[in-house]
Design a protein around this motif. Sequence first.
Motif, PDB file in Angstrom:
ATOM      1  N   UNK A 172       0.803  -1.218   0.000  1.00 61.44           N
ATOM      2  CA  UNK A 172       0.000   0.000   0.000  1.00 61.44           C
ATOM      3  C   UNK A 172       0.841   1.276   0.000  1.00 61.44           C
ATOM      4  N   UNK A 173       2.074   1.187   0.461  1.00 56.42           N
ATOM      5  CA  UNK A 173       2.917   2.372   0.590  1.00 56.42           C
ATOM      6  C   UNK A 173       3.271   2.979  -0.764  1.00 56.42           C
ATOM      7  N   UNK A 174       3.510   2.142  -1.766  1.00 54.31           N
ATOM      8  CA  UNK A 174       3.852   2.629  -3.098  1.00 54.31           C
ATOM      9  C   UNK A 174       2.577   2.674  -3.929  1.00 54.31           C
ATOM     10  N   UNK A 175       2.150   3.869  -4.294  1.00 55.60           N
ATOM     11  CA  UNK A 175       0.886   4.033  -4.998  1.00 55.60           C
ATOM     12  C   UNK A 175       1.054   3.825  -6.508  1.00 55.60           C
ATOM     13  N   UNK A 176       0.022   3.240  -7.103  1.00 51.68           N
ATOM     14  CA  UNK A 176      -0.027   3.087  -8.550  1.00 51.68           C
ATOM     15  C   UNK A 176      -0.460   4.411  -9.177  1.00 51.68           C
ATOM     16  N   UNK A 177      -0.354   4.486 -10.499  1.00 53.03           N
ATOM     17  CA  UNK A 177      -0.798   5.695 -11.186  1.00 53.03           C
ATOM     18  C   UNK A 177      -2.297   5.904 -11.003  1.00 53.03           C
ATOM     19  N   UNK A 178      -3.058   4.815 -10.945  1.00 51.95           N
ATOM     20  CA  UNK A 178      -4.503   4.935 -10.735  1.00 51.95           C
ATOM     21  C   UNK A 178      -4.806   5.482  -9.343  1.00 51.95           C
ATOM     22  N   UNK A 179      -4.086   5.008  -8.349  1.00 51.61           N
ATOM     23  CA  UNK A 179      -4.280   5.521  -6.987  1.00 51.61           C
ATOM     24  C   UNK A 179      -3.912   7.002  -6.911  1.00 51.61           C
ATOM     25  N   UNK A 180      -2.803   7.368  -7.536  1.00 45.85           N
ATOM     26  CA  UNK A 180      -2.373   8.760  -7.498  1.00 45.85           C
ATOM     27  C   UNK A 180      -3.374   9.669  -8.202  1.00 45.85           C
ATOM     28  N   UNK A 181      -4.018   9.167  -9.256  1.00 45.17           N
ATOM     29  CA  UNK A 181      -5.028   9.965  -9.951  1.00 45.17           C
ATOM     30  C   UNK A 181      -6.214  10.248  -9.036  1.00 45.17           C
ATOM     31  N   UNK A 182      -6.629   9.240  -8.270  1.00 46.79           N
ATOM     32  CA  UNK A 182      -7.724   9.440  -7.313  1.00 46.79           C
ATOM     33  C   UNK A 182      -7.307  10.443  -6.241  1.00 46.79           C
ATOM     34  N   UNK A 183      -6.087  10.318  -5.738  1.00 47.23           N
ATOM     35  CA  UNK A 183      -5.634  11.205  -4.664  1.00 47.23           C
ATOM     36  C   UNK A 183      -5.421  12.627  -5.173  1.00 47.23           C
ATOM     37  N   UNK A 184      -5.027  12.764  -6.424  1.00 47.02           N
ATOM     38  CA  UNK A 184      -4.913  14.109  -7.002  1.00 47.02           C
ATOM     39  C   UNK A 184      -6.290  14.764  -7.072  1.00 47.02           C
TER      40      UNK A 184
END
Length: 439
Positions: A172-184
């Motif tokens: 969970x510590x290293x985010x995927x591009x999809x996760x980062x898009x949601x967090x952005x």
Amino acid sequence: MIDIQEFVARRACFIDQMDLNSIAIFCAADELTRSHDTEFPFCQNKNFLYLTGFNEPQALLVLTKDALGNGQSTLFCRDKDPLQEVWHGRRVGAELAKEKYAFDQTFTLEQADEQIVAMLKHKSSLYTVHNENDAFDSQIFDWLSAVKSGVKAGDKAPSQLIDCSGMLAEMRLIKSQAELAVMRKANEITANAHVRAMKNCQVGMFEYQIEAEVHHEFAFNGARHPAYGSIVAGGDNANILHYTDNSDVLKDNELLLIDAGGELDGYASDITRTFPINGKFTPAQKEIYQLVLDAQIASIEAIKPGVSFAQLNDIVHEVFTKGLVELGILQGDFDTLMEEKACKQYFIHGLGHWLGLDVHDVGDYDIDENRRQNRAFEPGMIMTIEPGLYIPLDAEVDDKYKGIGVRIEDNVVVTENGYENYSLGVPKTIADIEALMAS
């Protein structure tokens, strides 16, 4: 929204790390009673959500790996029930869950005891997240006891019980591009909420009215719930780190600290801004605020792969110590004050934390015997950077600084060559804040 194939890939990644001939069992969250027969809004267990994307209570995930290394995923969930669904909402059901969430097989919860006991037989290792749910821990031992009851027939229970929370934390510590898009996107919504608060703030309002403005912006844009209890703290209330009463009147010539973040698709944002209630910083407020901003900017600009929180803390301590000496709040030799970490009298919390499905997200910080966080940053890690200075009314300082509390917090992701700040949508310089509030 994260594509279902990413959840499939996460399960496969976890299975790859499991021992041969092993099994892992995870439970969903239960609904929590708020009062009598009403429940809090449901919040899924974040490890379960990470592996499944399935957002219903009372479900179970079982991952198995055979002696040849072949993996299988199984979901147990509530069955379709027209009567219950009329009262409490629609359920996915086992049949549709298999297709919609791409599990290898699915069963109803009523089938769990029989199926899981059968899956446990002759496995060497059992992975669970220990001490996460007392009832679930008890159920695990009931299933193991059922397997052991068949020992005379040749049945064997797993001989190793492994806490897999560390494995999941590293994933969970290293985010995927999809996760980062949601967090952005979560940061964009949250930034707009803070801007709304600045624009609508007036002397004489109550803290909870500003809280309502923030929460409206969250919900109206799809972040249905705050990621944590929002802090809306006027004046000296800002010197209470986890102030959530949000009930006082906003006063002239005081600052308002708002620490609030919306949750989107299970992922948290966490932004803090501090601004003058009447739209204009006093000279003393400017001095403290600019010092916090200088420390935050200096630490963020140092973020890149290989750097650690410990190094960022050193930067902030140096900026704070120098600045507090110049303001006369600290007295003494600079090197001695640095060695004694004298600024911690006013900077009383950590510089930041991991961010993700939890606002204080999982992941090792590699803390040494001196409590320094030495974990080297890697691309895909996202963290908060939130220096603050807190000078309560009873502090032994010049009266003009008493009652001032300032925190500035952004959400920053580590990139291949440096960093990206997701929180730039809300102003934080003195000039930009005053200009926004005057518009």
